[in-house]
Design a protein around this motif. Structure first.
Motif, PDB file in Angstrom:
ATOM      1  N   LYS A  44       0.837  -1.181   0.000  1.00  0.00           N
ATOM      2  CA  LYS A  44       0.000   0.000   0.000  1.00  0.00           C
ATOM      3  C   LYS A  44       0.882   1.245   0.000  1.00  0.00           C
ATOM      4  O   LYS A  44       1.966   1.256   0.583  1.00  0.00           O
ATOM      5  CB  LYS A  44      -0.912   0.020   1.230  1.00  0.00           C
ATOM      6  CG  LYS A  44      -2.004  -1.039   1.188  1.00  0.00           C
ATOM      7  CD  LYS A  44      -3.021  -0.718   0.106  1.00  0.00           C
ATOM      8  CE  LYS A  44      -4.182  -1.701   0.137  1.00  0.00           C
ATOM      9  NZ  LYS A  44      -5.187  -1.400  -0.898  1.00  0.00           N
ATOM     10  N   SER A  90       7.977   5.917  -0.335  1.00  0.00           N
ATOM     11  CA  SER A  90       6.912   6.406  -1.196  1.00  0.00           C
ATOM     12  C   SER A  90       7.154   5.916  -2.615  1.00  0.00           C
ATOM     13  O   SER A  90       7.947   6.491  -3.358  1.00  0.00           O
ATOM     14  CB  SER A  90       6.833   7.934  -1.179  1.00  0.00           C
ATOM     15  OG  SER A  90       5.868   8.381  -2.108  1.00  0.00           O
ATOM     16  N   ASP A 127       2.537  14.309  -1.400  1.00  0.00           N
ATOM     17  CA  ASP A 127       1.700  14.235  -0.205  1.00  0.00           C
ATOM     18  C   ASP A 127       0.315  13.748  -0.619  1.00  0.00           C
ATOM     19  O   ASP A 127      -0.421  14.456  -1.314  1.00  0.00           O
ATOM     20  CB  ASP A 127       1.609  15.608   0.456  1.00  0.00           C
ATOM     21  CG  ASP A 127       0.790  15.587   1.745  1.00  0.00           C
ATOM     22  OD1 ASP A 127       0.509  14.471   2.250  1.00  0.00           O
ATOM     23  OD2 ASP A 127       0.431  16.671   2.242  1.00  0.00           O
ATOM     24  N   ILE A 128      -0.027  12.527  -0.213  1.00  0.00           N
ATOM     25  CA  ILE A 128      -1.314  11.939  -0.582  1.00  0.00           C
ATOM     26  C   ILE A 128      -2.322  12.183   0.539  1.00  0.00           C
ATOM     27  O   ILE A 128      -2.163  11.688   1.653  1.00  0.00           O
ATOM     28  CB  ILE A 128      -1.180  10.438  -0.876  1.00  0.00           C
ATOM     29  CG1 ILE A 128      -0.177  10.225  -2.022  1.00  0.00           C
ATOM     30  CG2 ILE A 128      -2.537   9.833  -1.240  1.00  0.00           C
ATOM     31  CD1 ILE A 128       0.132   8.777  -2.327  1.00  0.00           C
ATOM     32  N   LYS A 129      -3.347  12.977   0.241  1.00  0.00           N
ATOM     33  CA  LYS A 129      -4.344  13.357   1.224  1.00  0.00           C
ATOM     34  C   LYS A 129      -5.369  12.234   1.426  1.00  0.00           C
ATOM     35  O   LYS A 129      -5.493  11.325   0.615  1.00  0.00           O
ATOM     36  CB  LYS A 129      -5.072  14.637   0.772  1.00  0.00           C
ATOM     37  CG  LYS A 129      -4.150  15.794   0.421  1.00  0.00           C
ATOM     38  CD  LYS A 129      -3.383  16.296   1.637  1.00  0.00           C
ATOM     39  CE  LYS A 129      -2.586  17.558   1.293  1.00  0.00           C
ATOM     40  NZ  LYS A 129      -1.815  18.074   2.448  1.00  0.00           N
ATOM     41  N   ASP A 130      -6.129  12.368   2.510  1.00  0.00           N
ATOM     42  CA  ASP A 130      -7.143  11.367   2.820  1.00  0.00           C
ATOM     43  C   ASP A 130      -8.247  11.308   1.772  1.00  0.00           C
ATOM     44  O   ASP A 130      -8.902  10.280   1.606  1.00  0.00           O
ATOM     45  CB  ASP A 130      -7.763  11.636   4.200  1.00  0.00           C
ATOM     46  CG  ASP A 130      -6.788  11.384   5.336  1.00  0.00           C
ATOM     47  OD1 ASP A 130      -5.803  10.644   5.113  1.00  0.00           O
ATOM     48  OD2 ASP A 130      -7.001  11.922   6.441  1.00  0.00           O
ATOM     49  N   ASP A 131      -8.470  12.425   1.050  1.00  0.00           N
ATOM     50  CA  ASP A 131      -9.525  12.444   0.041  1.00  0.00           C
ATOM     51  C   ASP A 131      -9.062  11.893  -1.304  1.00  0.00           C
ATOM     52  O   ASP A 131      -9.805  11.929  -2.290  1.00  0.00           O
ATOM     53  CB  ASP A 131     -10.078  13.858  -0.141  1.00  0.00           C
ATOM     54  CG  ASP A 131      -9.024  14.852  -0.653  1.00  0.00           C
ATOM     55  OD1 ASP A 131      -7.855  14.446  -0.834  1.00  0.00           O
ATOM     56  OD2 ASP A 131      -9.380  16.020  -0.875  1.00  0.00           O
ATOM     57  N   GLY A 132      -7.826  11.378  -1.363  1.00  0.00           N
ATOM     58  CA  GLY A 132      -7.324  10.777  -2.596  1.00  0.00           C
ATOM     59  C   GLY A 132      -6.590  11.723  -3.516  1.00  0.00           C
ATOM     60  O   GLY A 132      -6.179  11.331  -4.611  1.00  0.00           O
ATOM     61  N   LYS A 133      -6.391  12.983  -3.094  1.00  0.00           N
ATOM     62  CA  LYS A 133      -5.627  13.917  -3.914  1.00  0.00           C
ATOM     63  C   LYS A 133      -4.147  13.824  -3.546  1.00  0.00           C
ATOM     64  O   LYS A 133      -3.778  13.920  -2.381  1.00  0.00           O
ATOM     65  CB  LYS A 133      -6.113  15.353  -3.740  1.00  0.00           C
ATOM     66  CG  LYS A 133      -5.297  16.364  -4.567  1.00  0.00           C
ATOM     67  CD  LYS A 133      -5.720  17.791  -4.313  1.00  0.00           C
ATOM     68  CE  LYS A 133      -7.020  18.108  -5.023  1.00  0.00           C
ATOM     69  NZ  LYS A 133      -7.331  19.568  -4.949  1.00  0.00           N
ATOM     70  N   THR A 166      -4.628   4.596  -3.635  1.00  0.00           N
ATOM     71  CA  THR A 166      -4.886   5.734  -2.753  1.00  0.00           C
ATOM     72  C   THR A 166      -4.949   7.065  -3.484  1.00  0.00           C
ATOM     73  O   THR A 166      -5.236   8.090  -2.866  1.00  0.00           O
ATOM     74  CB  THR A 166      -3.793   5.823  -1.679  1.00  0.00           C
ATOM     75  OG1 THR A 166      -2.515   5.804  -2.336  1.00  0.00           O
ATOM     76  CG2 THR A 166      -3.880   4.645  -0.712  1.00  0.00           C
TER      77      THR A 166
END
Length: 354
Positions: A44, A90, A127-133, A166
């Motif tokens: 992941k 990453s 930087d992968i945000k929680d909203d998938g951006k 993600t």
């Protein structure tokens, strides 16, 4: 001889002499779900691992992860090539670093392919945000590209990043400043971010009023050495077309524009006998016998089947594809593999070396 006819002859010869695993799409005998190679670790995004593998090695090891890199082929199309990259904290950032011209991908490039990002570009952060951006920050060297590559850069970054579960959208920054438009030709960048819905290798030929259309993405074939790669192409279909599955089949049958170097393995008289049927992520298609091509038995070209599955599973609600010929499900592909069960999308695309 037409482009479609030439393609069908070439593909039939190739299909009779090589297995699909050689083309890097569906491997082994399991047509329903591709099992990851046993010596590759799938992780992941964001999981910490030991990154001690040689960056210039393309051999799958326990320290490597199969990753799609969207590169530019000899004909100018943005095409995925799958490589075993070293695992890092990453893998998404690692993948972008492998898109840089003159970077670690250089020794791995297949013939006719080139990297898409300008030389000396640094990936300052992902930087992968929680909203998938995914917020991607590049150094100033990112702005030093040829105007003709602007759309290709956007597409390569977007499709490379969105292969990860993600990541749904991508925001671009240069030295921490968000880009509202690309720096050379001024292509606008939505504040909401870039996504696969923006398309790839766009083909608007034959479209008079683009404002009354919507995009669908289909996969055609591009010759690469002795084999073929699967190339995504975004086409525009009229908004009056309510059935995107039927629209995908039509575009695959019609084939790419005659000005392209792409081909299709669908004969021009292939048709759907019935409307597509949907059931919990599975779509069932009932074709006429023309889908069998020149095969006397009920065999389906693997190239045809793969193009169909890749194209349809670009639609998020479709997870698998089942096919029939005049209602019969007793079908095999041209390598003798059963097509009784629905076929799912492969883990990665274009993994073979040709």
């Amino acid at each position: 001889m037409s482009k479609r006819a030439k393609a069908t002859i070439a593909i039939t010869v190739l299909a009779s002499s090589m297995y699909l695993s050689g083309c890097g799409l569906f491997g082994g005998n399991n047509k329903e779900k591709l099992d990851p190679p046993q010596d590759v670790s799938y992780l992941k995004e964001g999981k910490s691992v030991d990154a001690s593998a040689d960056k210039n090695s393309n051999k799958a090891t326990e320290k490597a992860i199969q990753t799609e890199l969207y590169l530019i082929n000899k004909d100018g199309y943005v095409v995925a090539q799958t490589f075993a990259l070293p695992n890092t904290q990453s893998i998404a950032k690692e993948a972008l670093e492998y898109l840089v011209d003159g970077g670690p991908v250089t020794e791995m490039l297949p013939n006719g392919f080139r990297a898409v990002l300008p030389a000396d570009t640094e990936v300052l952060g992902v930087d992968i945000k929680d909203d998938g951006k995914a917020v991607v920050d590049f150094s100033k060297e990112f702005t030093k590209y040829q105007a003709a590559d602007e759309q290709k850069i956007l597409q390569a970054i977007t499709w490379t990043m969105t292969q990860f579960d993600t990541v749904k959208k991508v925001e671009l920054r240069v030295n921490g400043t968000p880009l509202k438009e690309m720096p050379v030709k001024g292509t606008p960048i939505s504040a909401d971010g870039l996504s696969r819905a923006d398309g790839i290798n766009m083909d608007t030929s034959g479209v008079a009023d683009i404002t009354n259309t919507h995009p669908i993405t289909v996969y055609y074939l591009s010759q690469n050495g002795k084999g073929y790669n699967y190339v995504p192409v975004t086409k525009r279909v009229d908004n009056s077309e309510r059935d995107d599955v039927a629209a995908v089949v039509k575009e695959l049958v019609d084939g790419p524009g005659y000005n392209s170097n792409l081909v299709t393995d669908f004969l021009p008289d292939v048709k759907l006998v019935d409307a597509p049927e949907f059931d919990a992520g599975k779509v069932t298609l009932n074709f006429n016998e023309s889908v069998l091509g020149s095969f006397k038995e009920k065999k389906i070209s693997q190239y045809l089947m793969n193009s169909l599955v890749l194209s349809l599973t670009e639609q998020p609600e479709i997870k698998s594809v089942a096919i029939e010929v005049n209602g019969s499900t007793k079908l095999v592909d041209d390598q003798g593999e059963s097509l009784t069960e629905p076929v799912t999308r492969p883990e990665k695309v274009n993994t073979g070396s040709f």
